[in-house]
Design a protein around this motif. Sequence first.
Motif, PDB file in Angstrom:
ATOM      1  N   ARG A  70     -11.363  -3.224  -0.558  1.00 25.54           N
ATOM      2  CA  ARG A  70      -9.851  -3.482  -1.613  1.00 25.54           C
ATOM      3  C   ARG A  70      -8.580  -2.884  -1.155  1.00 25.54           C
ATOM      4  O   ARG A  70      -7.142  -3.455  -0.933  1.00 25.54           O
ATOM      5  CB  ARG A  70      -9.675  -3.245  -3.060  1.00 25.54           C
ATOM      6  CG  ARG A  70     -11.115  -3.966  -3.746  1.00 25.54           C
ATOM      7  CD  ARG A  70     -11.301  -5.066  -4.648  1.00 25.54           C
ATOM      8  NE  ARG A  70     -10.121  -5.204  -5.477  1.00 25.54           N
ATOM      9  CZ  ARG A  70      -9.551  -6.175  -5.245  1.00 25.54           C
ATOM     10  NH1 ARG A  70     -10.140  -7.547  -4.599  1.00 25.54           N
ATOM     11  NH2 ARG A  70      -8.731  -6.562  -6.343  1.00 25.54           N
ATOM     12  N   SER A  71      -9.362  -1.516  -1.092  1.00 29.65           N
ATOM     13  CA  SER A  71      -7.584  -0.770  -0.443  1.00 29.65           C
ATOM     14  C   SER A  71      -7.855   0.718   1.027  1.00 29.65           C
ATOM     15  O   SER A  71      -8.646   0.937   0.047  1.00 29.65           O
ATOM     16  CB  SER A  71      -6.637  -0.803  -1.540  1.00 29.65           C
ATOM     17  OG  SER A  71      -7.669   0.682  -2.486  1.00 29.65           O
ATOM     18  N   ILE A  72      -6.585   0.778   1.526  1.00 32.30           N
ATOM     19  CA  ILE A  72      -7.078   1.403   2.170  1.00 32.30           C
ATOM     20  C   ILE A  72      -5.478   2.439   2.252  1.00 32.30           C
ATOM     21  O   ILE A  72      -4.415   1.648   2.844  1.00 32.30           O
ATOM     22  CB  ILE A  72      -8.083   1.207   3.773  1.00 32.30           C
ATOM     23  CG1 ILE A  72      -8.011   2.600   4.303  1.00 32.30           C
ATOM     24  CG2 ILE A  72      -7.099   0.827   4.645  1.00 32.30           C
ATOM     25  CD1 ILE A  72      -9.791   3.197   4.927  1.00 32.30           C
ATOM     26  N   VAL A  86      -0.310   1.696   2.906  1.00 29.67           N
ATOM     27  CA  VAL A  86      -1.223   1.681   2.241  1.00 29.67           C
ATOM     28  C   VAL A  86      -1.796  -0.043   2.374  1.00 29.67           C
ATOM     29  O   VAL A  86      -1.199  -1.144   2.093  1.00 29.67           O
ATOM     30  CB  VAL A  86      -0.775   1.840   0.869  1.00 29.67           C
ATOM     31  CG1 VAL A  86      -1.558   1.203  -0.161  1.00 29.67           C
ATOM     32  CG2 VAL A  86      -0.252   2.635   0.562  1.00 29.67           C
ATOM     33  N   TYR A  87      -3.120  -0.135   2.740  1.00 31.58           N
ATOM     34  CA  TYR A  87      -3.166  -1.677   2.928  1.00 31.58           C
ATOM     35  C   TYR A  87      -3.622  -1.689   1.640  1.00 31.58           C
ATOM     36  O   TYR A  87      -4.788  -1.678   1.281  1.00 31.58           O
ATOM     37  CB  TYR A  87      -4.157  -2.059   4.051  1.00 31.58           C
ATOM     38  CG  TYR A  87      -3.769  -1.239   5.773  1.00 31.58           C
ATOM     39  CD1 TYR A  87      -3.271  -2.603   6.460  1.00 31.58           C
ATOM     40  CD2 TYR A  87      -3.361   0.311   6.082  1.00 31.58           C
ATOM     41  CE1 TYR A  87      -2.157  -1.816   7.713  1.00 31.58           C
ATOM     42  CE2 TYR A  87      -3.385   0.231   7.355  1.00 31.58           C
ATOM     43  CZ  TYR A  87      -2.432  -0.411   7.894  1.00 31.58           C
ATOM     44  OH  TYR A  87      -2.325  -0.262   8.791  1.00 31.58           O
ATOM     45  N   ARG A  88      -3.251  -3.207   1.112  1.00 32.44           N
ATOM     46  CA  ARG A  88      -4.776  -3.880   0.130  1.00 32.44           C
ATOM     47  C   ARG A  88      -4.988  -5.097   0.690  1.00 32.44           C
ATOM     48  O   ARG A  88      -4.025  -5.889   0.719  1.00 32.44           O
ATOM     49  CB  ARG A  88      -3.402  -3.886  -0.939  1.00 32.44           C
ATOM     50  CG  ARG A  88      -3.336  -2.503  -1.538  1.00 32.44           C
ATOM     51  CD  ARG A  88      -2.487  -2.431  -2.981  1.00 32.44           C
ATOM     52  NE  ARG A  88      -1.355  -3.028  -2.915  1.00 32.44           N
ATOM     53  CZ  ARG A  88      -0.970  -4.538  -3.680  1.00 32.44           C
ATOM     54  NH1 ARG A  88      -2.113  -4.849  -4.305  1.00 32.44           N
ATOM     55  NH2 ARG A  88      -0.218  -4.888  -3.729  1.00 32.44           N
ATOM     56  N   HIS A 101      -1.531  -7.176   1.712  1.00 32.31           N
ATOM     57  CA  HIS A 101      -0.678  -6.571   1.832  1.00 32.31           C
ATOM     58  C   HIS A 101      -0.261  -4.999   2.722  1.00 32.31           C
ATOM     59  O   HIS A 101      -1.577  -4.498   3.209  1.00 32.31           O
ATOM     60  CB  HIS A 101      -0.700  -6.160   0.522  1.00 32.31           C
ATOM     61  CG  HIS A 101      -0.544  -6.812  -0.353  1.00 32.31           C
ATOM     62  ND1 HIS A 101       0.756  -7.480  -1.469  1.00 32.31           N
ATOM     63  CD2 HIS A 101      -1.414  -7.548  -1.196  1.00 32.31           C
ATOM     64  CE1 HIS A 101       0.137  -8.644  -2.041  1.00 32.31           C
ATOM     65  NE2 HIS A 101      -1.160  -8.793  -2.264  1.00 32.31           N
ATOM     66  N   LEU A 102       0.721  -4.779   2.857  1.00 30.96           N
ATOM     67  CA  LEU A 102       1.207  -3.128   3.694  1.00 30.96           C
ATOM     68  C   LEU A 102       1.864  -2.691   3.356  1.00 30.96           C
ATOM     69  O   LEU A 102       3.166  -3.577   3.413  1.00 30.96           O
ATOM     70  CB  LEU A 102       0.628  -3.727   5.443  1.00 30.96           C
ATOM     71  CG  LEU A 102       1.382  -2.504   6.745  1.00 30.96           C
ATOM     72  CD1 LEU A 102       0.190  -1.281   5.953  1.00 30.96           C
ATOM     73  CD2 LEU A 102       1.502  -2.386   7.397  1.00 30.96           C
ATOM     74  N   ILE A 132       0.849  -7.396   9.951  1.00 33.34           N
ATOM     75  CA  ILE A 132      -0.141  -8.024   9.345  1.00 33.34           C
ATOM     76  C   ILE A 132      -0.597  -9.350   8.756  1.00 33.34           C
ATOM     77  O   ILE A 132      -1.171  -9.917   9.199  1.00 33.34           O
ATOM     78  CB  ILE A 132       0.357  -8.201   7.701  1.00 33.34           C
ATOM     79  CG1 ILE A 132      -0.011  -6.857   6.552  1.00 33.34           C
ATOM     80  CG2 ILE A 132      -0.431  -8.923   6.739  1.00 33.34           C
ATOM     81  CD1 ILE A 132      -1.666  -6.225   6.519  1.00 33.34           C
ATOM     82  N   SER A 133      -0.145  -9.559  10.686  1.00 30.64           N
ATOM     83  CA  SER A 133       0.754 -10.931  11.241  1.00 30.64           C
ATOM     84  C   SER A 133      -0.269 -11.050  11.896  1.00 30.64           C
ATOM     85  O   SER A 133      -1.447 -11.578  11.993  1.00 30.64           O
ATOM     86  CB  SER A 133       2.255 -10.862  11.412  1.00 30.64           C
ATOM     87  OG  SER A 133       2.530 -11.480  10.783  1.00 30.64           O
ATOM     88  N   ALA A 134      -0.274 -10.133  12.808  1.00 31.32           N
ATOM     89  CA  ALA A 134      -1.510  -9.233  14.059  1.00 31.32           C
ATOM     90  C   ALA A 134      -2.902  -9.816  13.534  1.00 31.32           C
ATOM     91  O   ALA A 134      -4.121 -10.344  14.348  1.00 31.32           O
ATOM     92  CB  ALA A 134      -0.721  -8.367  14.641  1.00 31.32           C
TER      93      ALA A 134
END
Length: 144
Positions: A70-72, A86-88, A101-102, A132-134
């Motif tokens: 979920r997130s890191i 934060v990546y969610r 999300h970033l 995020i697009s990449a």
Amino acid sequence: MKRAFAVDAVIDRPARDVWRVLTDWERAPRWMNGVESMRAESGTRIGSTITFHARGKTRTSEIADLDEGRSITLVTVQGGVTARYVYRLEPLDGDARTRAHLTADLATTGFPWVLFAPLIRLAVRRTDAGQISALRAATEGAPA
């Protein structure tokens, strides 16, 4: 910490597939601009060190927070600059798709870092806001 940027995108893959690409450290250079190589010292868990080579320098991040699948949160400290990414992942449509999300936040301490904080945030935004697009392109192109 001050926000450098926040981005999100919908990825046409289940969250488990996005998570697999997101945490495949050796393949992260496919979607992380400027990163030439990356590896995890001891897997994907809180406290693990991620070593990466970017723009001619070796750097490290620490996994500061983790909610598996979920997130890191990755934190990098270099000189007087601390960056928190934060990546969610948010499952959509019964987990047929995923909103990724970033957010990137920066803190600066000491001279000259505090003076250059606005320029550093701008550079981070220009370099990393496309992640995020990449990630979407890398995930949607990845085999199921």
